[in-house]
Design an enzyme around this catalytic site. Structure first.
Site, PDB file in Angstrom:
ATOM      1  N   LYS A 104      16.444 -18.609  27.890  1.00  0.00           N
ATOM      2  CA  LYS A 104      16.068 -17.467  27.506  1.00  0.00           C
ATOM      3  C   LYS A 104      15.243 -17.739  26.096  1.00  0.00           C
ATOM      4  O   LYS A 104      14.122 -17.435  26.087  1.00  0.00           O
ATOM      5  CB  LYS A 104      17.046 -16.435  27.086  1.00  0.00           C
ATOM      6  CG  LYS A 104      17.906 -15.889  28.539  1.00  0.00           C
ATOM      7  CD  LYS A 104      18.728 -14.946  28.308  1.00  0.00           C
ATOM      8  CE  LYS A 104      19.493 -14.580  29.507  1.00  0.00           C
ATOM      9  NZ  LYS A 104      20.175 -15.379  30.111  1.00  0.00           N
ATOM     10  N   VAL A 105      15.955 -18.203  25.178  1.00  0.00           N
ATOM     11  CA  VAL A 105      15.261 -18.270  23.855  1.00  0.00           C
ATOM     12  C   VAL A 105      14.078 -19.577  23.805  1.00  0.00           C
ATOM     13  O   VAL A 105      12.865 -19.160  23.399  1.00  0.00           O
ATOM     14  CB  VAL A 105      16.289 -18.608  22.742  1.00  0.00           C
ATOM     15  CG1 VAL A 105      15.486 -18.728  21.380  1.00  0.00           C
ATOM     16  CG2 VAL A 105      17.358 -17.556  22.516  1.00  0.00           C
ATOM     17  N   ASP A 130      15.071 -29.871  29.796  1.00  0.00           N
ATOM     18  CA  ASP A 130      16.117 -28.834  30.206  1.00  0.00           C
ATOM     19  C   ASP A 130      16.732 -29.136  31.799  1.00  0.00           C
ATOM     20  O   ASP A 130      15.692 -29.013  32.627  1.00  0.00           O
ATOM     21  CB  ASP A 130      15.962 -27.286  30.299  1.00  0.00           C
ATOM     22  CG  ASP A 130      17.122 -26.322  30.493  1.00  0.00           C
ATOM     23  OD1 ASP A 130      18.037 -26.399  31.194  1.00  0.00           O
ATOM     24  OD2 ASP A 130      17.210 -25.468  29.646  1.00  0.00           O
ATOM     25  N   VAL A 167      17.347 -23.471  15.515  1.00  0.00           N
ATOM     26  CA  VAL A 167      17.867 -21.694  15.486  1.00  0.00           C
ATOM     27  C   VAL A 167      18.913 -21.905  16.671  1.00  0.00           C
ATOM     28  O   VAL A 167      19.253 -20.786  16.851  1.00  0.00           O
ATOM     29  CB  VAL A 167      16.804 -20.983  15.592  1.00  0.00           C
ATOM     30  CG1 VAL A 167      15.861 -20.876  14.381  1.00  0.00           C
ATOM     31  CG2 VAL A 167      15.967 -21.119  16.877  1.00  0.00           C
ATOM     32  N   ARG A 220      22.428 -24.355  17.530  1.00  0.00           N
ATOM     33  CA  ARG A 220      23.749 -24.624  16.794  1.00  0.00           C
ATOM     34  C   ARG A 220      23.687 -25.762  16.097  1.00  0.00           C
ATOM     35  O   ARG A 220      22.985 -26.770  16.221  1.00  0.00           O
ATOM     36  CB  ARG A 220      24.821 -25.028  18.094  1.00  0.00           C
ATOM     37  CG  ARG A 220      24.982 -23.939  19.051  1.00  0.00           C
ATOM     38  CD  ARG A 220      25.908 -22.873  18.364  1.00  0.00           C
ATOM     39  NE  ARG A 220      26.269 -21.774  19.268  1.00  0.00           N
ATOM     40  CZ  ARG A 220      25.792 -20.662  19.357  1.00  0.00           C
ATOM     41  NH1 ARG A 220      24.516 -20.368  18.691  1.00  0.00           N
ATOM     42  NH2 ARG A 220      26.191 -19.634  20.322  1.00  0.00           N
ATOM     43  N   ASP A 275      18.320 -23.036  10.772  1.00  0.00           N
ATOM     44  CA  ASP A 275      19.011 -21.591  10.530  1.00  0.00           C
ATOM     45  C   ASP A 275      20.406 -21.891  10.588  1.00  0.00           C
ATOM     46  O   ASP A 275      21.131 -20.908  10.271  1.00  0.00           O
ATOM     47  CB  ASP A 275      18.333 -20.857  11.485  1.00  0.00           C
ATOM     48  CG  ASP A 275      19.043 -19.424  11.274  1.00  0.00           C
ATOM     49  OD1 ASP A 275      19.040 -18.828  10.124  1.00  0.00           O
ATOM     50  OD2 ASP A 275      19.249 -18.690  12.204  1.00  0.00           O
ATOM     51  N   GLU A 300      29.585 -23.594   8.181  1.00  0.00           N
ATOM     52  CA  GLU A 300      28.817 -22.392   7.441  1.00  0.00           C
ATOM     53  C   GLU A 300      29.715 -21.549   7.068  1.00  0.00           C
ATOM     54  O   GLU A 300      30.875 -21.064   7.341  1.00  0.00           O
ATOM     55  CB  GLU A 300      28.059 -21.470   8.742  1.00  0.00           C
ATOM     56  CG  GLU A 300      27.009 -22.108   9.464  1.00  0.00           C
ATOM     57  CD  GLU A 300      26.184 -21.489  10.720  1.00  0.00           C
ATOM     58  OE1 GLU A 300      26.680 -20.246  10.880  1.00  0.00           O
ATOM     59  OE2 GLU A 300      25.261 -21.709  11.241  1.00  0.00           O
ATOM     60  N   HIS A 316      21.443 -18.413   9.074  1.00  0.00           N
ATOM     61  CA  HIS A 316      21.994 -18.063  10.304  1.00  0.00           C
ATOM     62  C   HIS A 316      21.363 -16.708  10.697  1.00  0.00           C
ATOM     63  O   HIS A 316      22.024 -15.690  10.963  1.00  0.00           O
ATOM     64  CB  HIS A 316      23.344 -18.109  10.396  1.00  0.00           C
ATOM     65  CG  HIS A 316      23.576 -18.123  12.127  1.00  0.00           C
ATOM     66  ND1 HIS A 316      24.837 -18.985  12.549  1.00  0.00           N
ATOM     67  CD2 HIS A 316      23.082 -17.806  13.081  1.00  0.00           C
ATOM     68  CE1 HIS A 316      24.807 -18.955  13.680  1.00  0.00           C
ATOM     69  NE2 HIS A 316      23.734 -18.275  14.141  1.00  0.00           N
ATOM     70  N   LEU A 317      20.068 -16.416  10.455  1.00  0.00           N
ATOM     71  CA  LEU A 317      19.421 -15.180  10.547  1.00  0.00           C
ATOM     72  C   LEU A 317      18.862 -14.947  11.985  1.00  0.00           C
ATOM     73  O   LEU A 317      17.943 -13.930  12.070  1.00  0.00           O
ATOM     74  CB  LEU A 317      18.235 -14.993   9.546  1.00  0.00           C
ATOM     75  CG  LEU A 317      18.461 -14.982   8.175  1.00  0.00           C
ATOM     76  CD1 LEU A 317      17.531 -14.923   7.295  1.00  0.00           C
ATOM     77  CD2 LEU A 317      19.603 -14.030   7.897  1.00  0.00           C
ATOM     78  N   GLY A 318      19.048 -16.034  12.883  1.00  0.00           N
ATOM     79  CA  GLY A 318      18.583 -16.018  14.142  1.00  0.00           C
ATOM     80  C   GLY A 318      18.535 -14.690  14.925  1.00  0.00           C
ATOM     81  O   GLY A 318      17.459 -14.098  15.675  1.00  0.00           O
ATOM     82  N   ALA A 319      19.612 -13.893  14.767  1.00  0.00           N
ATOM     83  CA  ALA A 319      19.903 -12.578  15.576  1.00  0.00           C
ATOM     84  C   ALA A 319      19.534 -11.413  14.702  1.00  0.00           C
ATOM     85  O   ALA A 319      19.910 -10.105  14.958  1.00  0.00           O
ATOM     86  CB  ALA A 319      20.967 -12.629  16.289  1.00  0.00           C
TER      87      ALA A 319
END
Length: 615
Positions: A222-223, A242, A301, A303, A327, A332, A351-354
């Site tokens: 998806k991302v 993938d 962004v 893992r 990110d 962390e 960790h601002l991805g979401a």
């Protein structure tokens, strides 16, 4: 068709036992509690139709409710902040209590009165929480993707469904990936810090253009696919790796699917969107960095653990990697004196991805809908743990369940190239009547074995078919009746993967499919067929497959190499079609051989090809 009275089928947890419907696999699912306008207690009855197909299997229960039961509002505990949209939805359905920053003792005390629990990443829902709930807790909702803070085994053991919210932050994560891509290319963060410190360094922060550059998207889910679309809009050439991405979907987006090595060797920019699994842990290391173009730039962004952070520092210092934008990190928050974080060619965010208002609200609504659905007795597509299976069923199927998963894991490791796994056929050979043989659990485990090694999906009986469909994976089944003892539910299981290339061509059968077969012997799963070669090796450890010239001394040669490198051999078997021509040697090993050991095996003159398969 079987007609039965429903009250006799419901236990104290309002669960419906499918074993009463002549289904050999009994699973406990929550049954929906239905309300009436007058809310009077009445009796229940239903007609249940059991439908079972033997090919492209499906299983359904047509329930006709005659009358209804009263509905009492469930108690939903929200232990971390949730968007107002999600809270509003929950309040319309149940009694919502928002209690933040609970200690473990406070959570355990409170959970005994709750039907549902919603957490983010901060609340640890370990075994003691499920024990304290004493069976009342029906669902745990994780507002986000990862579920590292929830004990899935304990949840399953106590009959509690676990659901997450995997889709709502897709766009936010993709946008952040593009932001890091562009910001890194033009040194935005470094230039900003420079000016704020009183400097004016135009010459130092000359950037690079994105137009015409090649971006490798590692993980076209998806991302990753959203990042690819946006990068195409910036004029970049996009390739992707993938193993599950359907080729037609990639082509429609103007993206070429390639192998892992081809992707990292040709890219100017590499954007990581792969899950953290045993197969991907530290997959970006000294070896993979050495295969990249000098001056490559990396964005992560996904893992933190997919990158060996020490190796990345070395690659940055040597100039192999020109810049990195990160990110996520292995730990962390990272250490304050982290060489990676402090590196002048690295851009970092916490960790601002979401972390957009829209994404946070979307996650809240998504998890609220999943939790309400679960409390209503619906099987959520985002369920990440398995329903309960009675011990008597598992005692008979247990070794075949293990065999099924391991065959899936072996088969997917035999695939190479950029086309991806899309079509799998499973053949069960059994002396039992196919009508009395439910393969759902086995099919789910094969799906699990194929998907989980290189995916962040958690596959089980609840979500196996949905997850396979989501990945573009079509699994068909065939039952073959043979003359054998009916005491064993299955004689053998064969897994075939079609329309793919193999990194071990001898595993390709005459019909052009990768084909492996196994059976349970003395309670232990064994690999018995590879391609058209018969073998016999226990699947208790890892496996090395070698195709060789059939000549004396081969077992001794390979055994000597493994012994010299302290790799213990558990089983060894040689299969051949005609003597003194070609043969396959299957070797079970307890340890994972080092690259040096595998190289030594490949240097044995009579060995024509080999592959190491990790279980």
């Amino acid at each position: 068709m079987a007609s039965t009275s429903l009250p006799n089928l419901i236990n104290n947890n309002n669960s419906l036992h499918l074993s009463h419907f002549n289904c050999p696999l009994s699973i406990i699912f929550p049954i929906k509690q239905l309300s009436t306008s007058k809310k009077h207690a009445t009796s229940l009855a239903c007609n249940v139709t059991n439908v079972f197909k033997t090919h492209e299997t499906s299983f359904s229960n047509d329930v006709q409710v005659v009358s209804k039961v009263p509905f009492s509002k469930p108690t939903i505990l929200v232990s971390e902040k949730l968007g107002e949209g999600g809270l509003e939805l929950l309040r319309r359905y149940g009694n919502v209590e928002c209690l933040y920053d609970l200690t473990r003792e406070e959570l355990c005390k409170k959970i005994a009165s709750c039907d549902a629990l919603i957490v983010r990443s901060g609340t640890k829902v370990m075994r003691e929480v499920f024990e304290a709930a004493q069976g009342k807790l029906k669902v745990v909702g994780r507002a986000g993707v990862g579920i590292d803070n929830v004990d899935l085994h304990a949840a399953t053991e106590y009959g509690c469904l676990v659901v997450n919210a995997p889709t709502a932050n897709t766009i936010a994560a993709a946008e952040h990936g593009i932001a890091l891509l562009a910001g890194m290319a033009r040194n935005v963060a470094q230039a900003d810090a420079s000016i704020k410190s009183g400097k004016w360094q135009r010459n130092k922060y000359v950037g690079v253009s994105l137009v015409g550059k090649t971006l490798a998207v590692m993980g076209f889910g998806k991302v990753g696919s959203e990042v690819a679309r946006r990068a195409k809009g910036l004029g970049m050439q996009v390739i992707a790796h993938d193993p599950y991405a359907p080729a037609d979907r990639a082509h429609a987006a103007g993206v070429e699917l390639v192998s892992f090595d081809q992707a990292i060797a040709t890219a100017d920019f590499i954007s990581l969107h792969m899950p953290l699994t045993p197969a991907t842990k530290k997959v970006f290391n000294d070896e993979t960095f050495s295969k990249m173009k000098k001056g490559v730039r990396i964005i992560n962004v996904a893992r933190g653990g997919v990158i060996d952070e020490d190796a990345l520092v070395r690659a940055l210092d040597s100039g192999v990697v020109a810049q990195a934008a990160l990110d996520v990190f292995c730990e962390e928050p990272p250490a304050k004196d982290s060489k990676l974080v402090q590196h002048e060619n690295v851009t970092v965010t916490p960790h601002l991805g979401a972390s957009t208002k829209e994404a946070q609200e979307g996650v809240a609504v998504e998890i609220a809908e999943a939790v309400v659905g679960a409390l209503n007795g619906e099987l959520s597509a985002t369920a990440v743990n398995a329903p309960m299976v009675p011990p008597e069923v598992l005692s008979e199927l247990a070794p075949y369940v293990i065999l099924a998963e391991k065959l899936g894991r072996l088969a997917v490791q035999l695939v190479t190239g950029g086309s991806g796994v899309q079509s799998v056929k499973v053949v069960y050979k059994s002396a039992r009547n196919p009508d009395n043989f439910d393969t759902r659990l086995l099919r789910a485990m094969i799906t699990k074995g194929i998907i989980e090694p290189i995916s962040d999906s958690f596959v089980n009986l609840v979500n196996a078919d949905f997850t396979a469909k989501q990945k573009g994976l079509r699994i068909s089944e065939e039952r073959v009746t043979i003359d054998a003892s009916p005491d064993a539910p299955i004689d053998s299981i064969q897994v075939q993967i079609s329309n793919v290339q193999s990194n071990f061509p001898s595993a390709v059968s005459d019909n052009g499919n990768i084909s492996i077969e196994g059976r349970v012997k003395y309670g232990i799963p064994h690999l018995t067929v590879v391609g058209s070669f018969g073998v016999d090796v226990s699947l208790e450890g890892n496996v090395i497959l070698c195709r060789q010239v059939d000549q004396p001394g081969m077992i001794g040669h390979v055994g000597k190499v493994l012994g010299e490198h302290n790799v213990n051999v558990s089983f060894m078997s040689v299969g051949r079609e005609v003597k003194r021509t070609k043969a396959i040697m299957a070797i079970g090993v307890d340890e994972e051989p080092s690259p040096e050991t595998l190289k030594k095996i490949g240097e044995v003159p009579a060995i024509e090809e080999f592959v190491f398969l990790k279980l």
